[in-house]
Design an enzyme around this catalytic site. Structure first.
Site, PDB file in Angstrom:
ATOM      1  N   LEU A 153       0.868  -1.174   0.000  1.00 51.09           N
ATOM      2  CA  LEU A 153       0.000   0.000   0.000  1.00 51.09           C
ATOM      3  C   LEU A 153       0.904   1.221   0.000  1.00 51.09           C
ATOM      4  O   LEU A 153       1.979   1.202   0.610  1.00 51.09           O
ATOM      5  CB  LEU A 153      -0.898   0.030   1.251  1.00 51.09           C
ATOM      6  N   ASP A 154       0.489   2.295  -0.684  1.00 49.78           N
ATOM      7  CA  ASP A 154       1.268   3.526  -0.653  1.00 49.78           C
ATOM      8  C   ASP A 154       1.445   3.992   0.789  1.00 49.78           C
ATOM      9  O   ASP A 154       0.619   3.686   1.660  1.00 49.78           O
ATOM     10  CB  ASP A 154       0.564   4.631  -1.438  1.00 49.78           C
ATOM     11  N   LYS A 155       2.486   4.755   1.028  1.00 52.46           N
ATOM     12  CA  LYS A 155       2.780   5.263   2.369  1.00 52.46           C
ATOM     13  C   LYS A 155       1.561   5.922   3.003  1.00 52.46           C
ATOM     14  O   LYS A 155       1.224   5.655   4.155  1.00 52.46           O
ATOM     15  CB  LYS A 155       3.936   6.258   2.301  1.00 52.46           C
TER      16      LYS A 155
END
Length: 344
Positions: A153-155
């Site tokens: 997942l993106d940051k």
């Protein structure tokens, strides 16, 4: 003329600008002096204050602009930080564990937590937390820096993520994610708060996605040369003010798993995610229609309104179908509550 020396932590590169280098960009010249690192690496070091320029009869000064032009006789000194430890270490970072057994662990990841170590984020990642929590039980298939990592997942995206604790589990989960649920029980659904009113209440976005030539950190829809990306979406709720639909809550289900896929796709159809600092810049005018405190909250947060709220898969060892759900985190719920008040 150049020379390098080492102290206990850093390497120092120092050289004088010759006649044939005069007028050139600082980052380009440094890159010719030390070919072990890329020009982009030296750009980053310049911006972080690691480069000093001293001109004859002038005091030395720190240069922060990579495009600084150099003159004959300039003395350039570059401080290269000591390399980071390539092997992630366990760190006592709190984890929201949704499920765990001997084969896998399901985490509810908060926004702001990077999944695995990489340039700029060598510590403080989910992997560091997992090493501390799981010890040596994580799958080694993902490599030293990505033990057990099957998907990401993106940051700044929150939500559910499954990690393999054994090689057998890693293999089984990877096969499901590679299939994208086309022939198995894998399902991933995200809740996205986007700007504006959707023309269609549901639909499918099917495009090619690849890296932007203008900004290598961003992805974009390409006419050719990218990788196929498919996102299915449906409208969940609309938020209006004085008859104008300002934002919409959308459920997005992935049939592929490209970098920034939902963010790129929703921006592509004219509805970027609220708060997205990279793909939502064109919709900043929408903030002017919000109460000042809400607009400032969204602007300052610099976090796209995206949450991985549903994750389903077959247990890679037992075959049992497992489904996990996660409520929208408090920060996004607060934004939606404030939007609802505007609709009353």
């Amino acid at each position: 003329m150049s020379d390098s020396c080492f102290d206990s932590e850093n390497e120092i590169l120092s050289f004088l600008i010759e006649e044939d280098e005069a007028g050139k960009r600082l980052d380009a010249v440094i890159a010719t002096k030390d070919t072990r690192h890329s020009r982009s690496r030296f750009k980053s070091l310049i911006k972080k204050g690691h480069v000093v320029l001293a001109r004859p009869d002038q005091a030395e000064r720190t240069i922060l602009e990579p495009n600084q032009r150099v003159n004959v006789g300039d003395r350039i000194t570059v401080t290269l930080p000591a390399p980071e430890d390539p092997t992630p270490q366990g760190e006592d970072i709190p984890l929201d564990v949704v499920f765990e057994d001997d084969d896998l662990i399901v985490i509810n990841k908060p926004a702001g937590l990077v999944v695995h170590p990489a340039a700029g984020n060598w510590t403080g990642t989910l992997v560091n937390a997992l090493i501390h929590h799981c010890g040596d039980s994580l799958s080694g298939i993902g490599g030293v820096k990505r033990p057990g990592i099957v998907h990401r997942l993106d940051k700044e995206t929150s939500g559910l993520l499954v990690v393999a604790k054994t090689d057998a589990a890693h293999k089984g989960l990877s096969e499901q994610f590679a299939d994208h649920g086309r022939s198995g029980p894998l399902v991933r659904a995200y809740q996205a708060l986007v700007w504006g009113q959707l023309k269609n209440k549901k639909g499918t976005i099917d495009t090619q996605i690849g890296r932007s030539q203008h900004n290598r950190l961003k992805q974009k829809v390409l006419k050719q040369g990218g990788r196929q990306a498919i996102t299915h979406y449906r409208l969940l709720e609309e938020f209006a003010s004085e008859g104008d639909i300002l934002a919409s809550l959308v459920e997005c289900k992935l049939e592929t798993g490209r970098t920034h896929q939902i963010r790129v796709h929703m921006a592509h159809i004219g509805h970027p995610l609220v708060g997205d600092p990279e793909y939502g810049q064109g919709f900043k005018s929408k903030l002017n229609k919000l109460p000042r405190d809400l607009a400032e909250d969204i602007e300052n947060r610099k976090r796209q309104a995206l949450h991985a709220g549903l994750l389903g898969f077959a247990h890679p060892i037992t075959g049992e179908e497992m489904v996990f759900q996660s409520e929208m985190p408090e920060d996004l719920q607060n934004v939606m509550n404030a939007l609802k008040k505007m609709s009353i």
